[in-house]
Each structure stands twice: as C-alpha cells, then as structure tokens.
Design a protein around this motif. Sequence first.
Motif, PDB file in Angstrom:
ATOM      1  N   LYS A   2       1.088  -1.354   0.123  1.00  0.00           N
ATOM      2  CA  LYS A   2      -0.154  -0.217   0.291  1.00  0.00           C
ATOM      3  C   LYS A   2       1.195   1.149   0.161  1.00  0.00           C
ATOM      4  O   LYS A   2       1.543   0.846   1.079  1.00  0.00           O
ATOM      5  CB  LYS A   2      -0.217  -0.381   1.169  1.00  0.00           C
ATOM      6  N   LEU A   3       0.580   2.596  -0.725  1.00  0.00           N
ATOM      7  CA  LEU A   3       1.816   3.130  -1.237  1.00  0.00           C
ATOM      8  C   LEU A   3       0.846   4.709  -0.242  1.00  0.00           C
ATOM      9  O   LEU A   3      -0.444   4.545  -0.616  1.00  0.00           O
ATOM     10  CB  LEU A   3       1.330   3.674  -2.650  1.00  0.00           C
ATOM     11  N   LEU A   5       0.126   8.121  -0.589  1.00  0.00           N
ATOM     12  CA  LEU A   5       0.186   9.198  -1.441  1.00  0.00           C
ATOM     13  C   LEU A   5       0.314   9.839   0.178  1.00  0.00           C
ATOM     14  O   LEU A   5      -0.897  10.185   0.846  1.00  0.00           O
ATOM     15  CB  LEU A   5      -0.888   8.893  -2.114  1.00  0.00           C
ATOM     16  N   GLY A  34      -3.703   1.010  -4.683  1.00  0.00           N
ATOM     17  CA  GLY A  34      -2.023   0.682  -4.024  1.00  0.00           C
ATOM     18  C   GLY A  34      -2.178  -1.023  -4.788  1.00  0.00           C
ATOM     19  O   GLY A  34      -1.018  -1.535  -4.185  1.00  0.00           O
ATOM     20  N   LEU A  76       8.338   7.350  -5.368  1.00  0.00           N
ATOM     21  CA  LEU A  76       7.024   6.147  -4.310  1.00  0.00           C
ATOM     22  C   LEU A  76       5.887   5.435  -5.047  1.00  0.00           C
ATOM     23  O   LEU A  76       6.468   4.165  -5.183  1.00  0.00           O
ATOM     24  CB  LEU A  76       5.881   7.413  -3.689  1.00  0.00           C
ATOM     25  N   VAL A  77       5.897   5.970  -6.913  1.00  0.00           N
ATOM     26  CA  VAL A  77       5.047   5.219  -7.750  1.00  0.00           C
ATOM     27  C   VAL A  77       6.359   3.844  -7.886  1.00  0.00           C
ATOM     28  O   VAL A  77       5.892   2.894  -8.144  1.00  0.00           O
ATOM     29  CB  VAL A  77       4.994   5.611  -8.284  1.00  0.00           C
ATOM     30  N   ARG A  79       8.960   2.328  -6.327  1.00  0.00           N
ATOM     31  CA  ARG A  79       9.187   1.607  -4.972  1.00  0.00           C
ATOM     32  C   ARG A  79       8.831   0.099  -5.154  1.00  0.00           C
ATOM     33  O   ARG A  79       9.817  -0.010  -4.641  1.00  0.00           O
ATOM     34  CB  ARG A  79       8.634   1.829  -3.436  1.00  0.00           C
ATOM     35  N   PRO A  80       7.642   0.061  -5.233  1.00  0.00           N
ATOM     36  CA  PRO A  80       7.797  -1.426  -5.201  1.00  0.00           C
ATOM     37  C   PRO A  80       8.344  -2.890  -7.034  1.00  0.00           C
ATOM     38  O   PRO A  80       8.544  -3.604  -6.284  1.00  0.00           O
ATOM     39  CB  PRO A  80       5.931  -1.692  -5.953  1.00  0.00           C
TER      40      PRO A  80
END
Length: 84
Positions: A2-3, A5, A34, A76-77, A79-80
């Motif tokens: 889960k991001l 934001l 997310g 952030l986007v 990162r996964p």
Amino acid sequence: MKLALTDRQREIVRSLRFKDAGKNAAAFDNLEKGEMSFPEIDVLCGLINAEFMMEGILPTFEPNEYGLELERLLDLVNRPRLRS
C-alpha cells in the motif's frame, strides 16, 4: 504494498489523471488502491517523467519546486518495482 500518498501527491495524481484524459484510468485507479502491476508502474512513471520535463525544470535544467515534488512522487510510485 500500500502506497501512502500525501495530500499534495494525491492532488498531483488528480492533475495527471485529468491531463491523461482517461487513457490510463486503470493505472490511476490501481495507484489509488495501491495494487499496481509492473506495466502500470511503467505507465505512471512515464507520465510523471513527462510532466517533470514539461513543468518541473528551470531554464538551468535544475528542478523547480514542482519538479522536486514530482521526483518524490516518482520515487514512491517506483518503489514496488525496485523492491522486487
């Protein structure tokens, strides 16, 4: 994953979604949930990068304040994908 934001990042995402005119609605929907796939991460990173190139740099090619916000959103986007 889960991001989380920030409010400002959500605002930027809304603006990018509007500019994208529905072409990548599923990617934006999944970002909000997310639950992005790697191809969706690629699409969103491309859109953020394009926005950075058009609106996020000064004539000196240094990032302006908006560019710095876009860089943080991109981190952030993305990162996964970097964790896999």
